[in-house]
Scaffold this active site. Structure first.
Site, PDB file in Angstrom:
ATOM      1  N   LYS A  12       0.847  -1.191   0.000  1.00 60.18           N
ATOM      2  CA  LYS A  12       0.000   0.000   0.000  1.00 60.18           C
ATOM      3  C   LYS A  12       0.886   1.246   0.000  1.00 60.18           C
ATOM      4  O   LYS A  12       2.059   1.212   0.391  1.00 60.18           O
ATOM      5  CB  LYS A  12      -0.948   0.024   1.202  1.00 60.18           C
ATOM      6  N   ASP A 136      -2.341  -1.869  10.444  1.00 58.27           N
ATOM      7  CA  ASP A 136      -2.627  -1.847   9.008  1.00 58.27           C
ATOM      8  C   ASP A 136      -3.340  -3.100   8.512  1.00 58.27           C
ATOM      9  O   ASP A 136      -3.859  -3.118   7.391  1.00 58.27           O
ATOM     10  CB  ASP A 136      -1.332  -1.673   8.205  1.00 58.27           C
TER      11      ASP A 136
END
Length: 281
Positions: A12, A136
């Site tokens: 990401k 995350d």
């Protein structure tokens, strides 16, 4: 034994990252936009008829108790499954980069073993396990680009235009904890709005962690300057040390210094494992 092969775990990028406060327990409050990119690790799973969790490192050696192993053991303990797993990992996403590679591996492990062990748990049962592994991990379990708030647990889906990005990981890495305990870290950025972000998603806000990271790791500044010399607008992702910039059509970059890892990536609308878990919505 049943297998699941070529299971992807994408990285990401944080399009921006603002620290808006700090809780009494020390956790920092943030606002960010998380975007999936096609820089991926690849995992291979084989179900075992014994409760062993085995990991095989096919590229680089990982710590013995990494997030893949911890995710597998967490789901195994919570579900009381009699099965184990042999997990082979082709590591491609750099570590200490701010790209979420370990968290993504953990999420893909939970999703794959949920299927391989025939648990069929809904997303709501996997999310607490994911959050316990790392802030995350829930983002990767949700499986879409997102506006993220709180300590990382408040996740709102967003849509982003398709685009390409150049991502560079310098040789040096950074530990997240060093940045968050630094007294010079900005911890009171004014809250942003999704409307403001949506108007300019690839040129919005800043990364509040970047000034501290540059002070701790001067190589980040070198990457930023090198990318800016090509007319790009680079910034750091997450807690670094990777730096990225949107790559306009027609821009050609020279080869970077040999110790840097550079890749041109496309963003992804959804996670490669989208649909592997039932949502409660």
């Amino acid at each position: 034994m049943p297998t699941l092969n070529h299971v992807l775990a994408p990285a990401k990028l944080n399009l921006f990252l603002h620290i808006t406060g700090q809780r009494p327990d020390g956790y920092h409050l943030l606002q960010s936009a998380f975007m999936l990119i096609d820089w991926c690790d690849t995992l291979h799973f084989e179900r075992l008829d014994r409760p062993s969790i085995e990991r095989e490192d096919l590229t680089i050696a990982l710590p013995a108790d990494d997030l893949i192993t911890r995710a597998a053991r967490s789901l195994q303990a919570a579900s009381h499954t009699p099965f184990g797993a042999h997990i082979a990992i082709e590591k491609s996403i750099p570590s200490q980069a701010g790209m979420g590679g370990g968290s993504s591996d953990a999420a893909s492990t939970l999703l794959a073993l949920n299927r391989l062990w025939d648990l069929n748990w809904p997303l709501s049962k996997l999310l607490p396990l994911g959050l316990a592994l790392g802030a995350d991990v829930p983002f990767f379990l949700h499986g879409h680009n997102a506006w993220v708030e709180g300590i990382g647990e408040q996740i709102t889906p967003i849509e982003l235009p398709s685009s390409q990005f150049v991502v560079i990981k310098p040789d040096a890495g950074l530990e997240t904890a060093r940045i968050f305990r630094d007294p010079h870290l900005e911890r009171a950025t004014q809250a942003a709005t999704m409307t403001g972000f949506a108007a300019h998603p690839f040129d919005f806000g800043r990364n509040d962690l970047q000034p501290v990271a540059q002070a701790l790791c001067p190589e980040i500044s070198q990457v930023l300057q090198w990318m800016a010399s090509f007319g790009l607008s680079p910034r750091m992702t997450g807690s670094g040390s990777a730096v990225f910039a949107q790559l306009p059509d027609g821009v050609v970059l020279d080869e970077p210094p040999t110790s840097w890892q550079m890749r041109v990536c496309s963003n992804m609308a959804v996670h490669p494992l989208a649909g592997w878990v039932v949502s409660d919505n």
